[in-house]
Structure formats: structure tokens, C-alpha cells
Write an enzyme that holds these catalytic residues in place. Sequence first.
Site: not given
Ligand SMILES: Nc1nc2c(ncn2[C@@H]2O[C@H](COP(=O)(O)OP(=O)(O)OP(=O)(O)O)[C@@H](O)[C@H]2O)c(=O)[nH]1
Length: 336
Positions: A196-197, A240
Site C-alpha cells: 500500500d503506497l 493505491d
Molecule cells: N490519481 C489517482 N488516485 C487514485 C486512484 N485510485 C484511488 N486514488 C486515490 O488514492 C488515494 C488513497 O488514499 P488513502 O487510502 O487515504 O491512502 P494514503 O493517502 O496512501 O494513506 P495511507 O495508506 O494511510 O498512507 C485516494 O485519495 C484516492 O482518491 C487512481 O486511479 N488515480
Amino acid sequence: MELLERWLPIESDLQAFLAAAGEAAEQLGASRLERAPTLLRLSERLRHAGAGRGQPLRARLRLEGPELAAEWGEAGHALPVARAAAGQAPSPEAAERLRERLAQRFAHQDPEALRQRNEQMSARLAANREQMEAELRDLQEALEQRQRELTRTILEAETDPLTGAKNRRAFNQAGPQAFRRTQRQQTEPLSVLLIDLDHFKAVNDSYGHQYGDDYLRWAAEQMGAAIRSEVDTLFRIGGDEFAILLFADAQAACARALEILEGLEGQASIGVATLAPGDSGEGGFEQLLEAADRALYEVKESGRGQVAHAGCRQRGTAACPRPGGEAPLPCASGAG
Ligand SMILES: Nc1nc2c(ncn2[C@@H]2O[C@H](COP(=O)(O)OP(=O)(O)OP(=O)(O)O)[C@@H](O)[C@H]2O)c(=O)[nH]1
């Protein structure tokens, strides 16, 4: 009683058969006026069935009581040709004489007619074969085309369009499959990596969604480059979130996960769980996944940017050691 049987592939065969039918009708007492329309109709029907056109059509003249009839083809087509005068069936001797007379007509084969017949029949056979071969080729091509389309459709249905990694749907299929294989074969370990990023939302928020997409593509490339693409598989299972099915034991999986973390410049949390050959795997793939997920959660909780193996918890630590480090690897096997 059968009076005559002939193949009618060429025109002269048809003419000879019609003449024989005419003679038989005449012998039964049919007048020229009666014979002419019947023979014309017989000629039309036989031509329609393929006589005189190189086709292997067989025709017969039969005498049943006073009735003379022509029959042809496999489907048993028939046409009455004549009826003996006053409905009197010819005596068996008369019928036999008639049969011999008709046979006599064909006693001397014309060599030229024979040659023509062979030529036409083999030309027709060759044409039929060519046509069938062409139809088979078309069919084969259509089948291959369908197969290609199907493969492409399946591939598209299993692929994440943004990163080119396999998608969640593919993971849901491949995960349990790989798990069952390891259980069955008892030779090859299976590890699942959940990646997980970290703070990806902030990437999006700071640089925009488009940049976020590019970042996701870049991250997938880093992960893909760290695995053996012909053996192990990368999946994008959420925004992510990524998963890797790795046919490797806990130690190798930890080492690979650390390599991936390095490729991602430390900006990810990775949970790993392993099914080793000989493990019962009672809870199935679901349980292995849960174990990897718990390990990932622990990394997130403890500050991110690390790799944890589910099995390490047995030794009181969730973290995988650095490869080449002094401490022995704490998690050689076990799914947590
Ligand atoms: N650019 C882009 N963003 C995406 C895509 N799919 C999901 N996201 C975004 O990925 C983000 C994931 O957020 P979180 O689950 O909070 O993850 P995080 O910010 O990495 O938080 P932690 O995992 O706790 O470090 C969200 O803001 C989604 O809108 C995509 O296909 N493209």
C-alpha cells in the site's frame, strides 16, 4: 424386379437411360404419345437430381407387377414410367427377356463415353474437394479469429488499464488457485505481498490527479521490475493497493519485498504472509490474505515505510530484517 441400374454422371449416360426407359415402356405397350411426356418429365427430374453434370447419381428401372417405374438417388425418388396394357403384369419370362434386352443396350461400352465419364467425374470430385478445402480454411480462419478475440477480451477483463497490472478480479481467481497448487504439490511455497503506497492521497492533493496516475504507473513499474514476470504476478487490487503472488518462501519473499520498498523509495507499507509446503493451510487463501493484511496494518500503525511478515509475530517482531543483516531471519515459514 430390377430391370436396369446405371450411373448417370454424363449426358450420354442420361440419354441412354431415357432410351432404355422408353424401350421398356414400349415393350409394356405404351404408345409413343404416352411415352414422350413421361420421358420428358423423367429427364427433367433426373437432371434436377444432378444427372449429366458429373455427379455420381444412380438410377434404376423397376418392374412391380404391371407397373414400370424409375427410381434414383439415395433418397429413393421415384416416377411411374408406364403401366402394362390392361393392367396385366408381364410373365416372369417376358420380364426376364426385357431385362436382358435392356442389358444388351449397354453391353458394348463406348470407350470415348467411358473416358468422358471418368474425366467429368474426377473434375467434379476435384472441384468438390477444392470447395470443401476452401470452406475448411475459412472456418479455421474464423475460429482462430474468434480465439484471438476471446483471448484479448479475457486479457482486457483481467487487466488494470492504468498500470497494465492484473486487476482485483484476476487476483481473486489467481490467489486461491495458486494456494491450492501449493497445498497439492507440497513442493513450492507461496507468499502473498500486500503493498500500500504511503500518503498517496497527499501526492494527489499536492500535484493533481494526473500526476497521481503517473505516480501509480511508475510504482507499478518498480514493483513489476522486482519480480520474475514469468513466474510471479503483480495485481492492482485497489486505488493505491497492490498485491503480488510470489512463489517463494518467507525469507525470499521478505528480501523481494524489501527490494520493492527500495524501488518505491521507502514510500510504501508491505505486509507478507507465506504458505510453506507442508503447512496445512486450513483457512484457505482467505486466511493467508488476512495474515498479510494484518502485517500490513501493523506497518501502517508503526509508522509506514517497512516490510512485515505475518510469521514474524511468533518471534515477537513484525518486521523483516534487512538482507545481509547480522540478525537471523525471524520468519522462515508459517502464515502467522
Ligand atoms: N490519481 C489517482 N488516485 C487514485 C486512484 N485510485 C484511488 N486514488 C486515490 O488514492 C488515494 C488513497 O488514499 P488513502 O487510502 O487515504 O491512502 P494514503 O493517502 O496512501 O494513506 P495511507 O495508506 O494511510 O498512507 C485516494 O485519495 C484516492 O482518491 C487512481 O486511479 N488515480
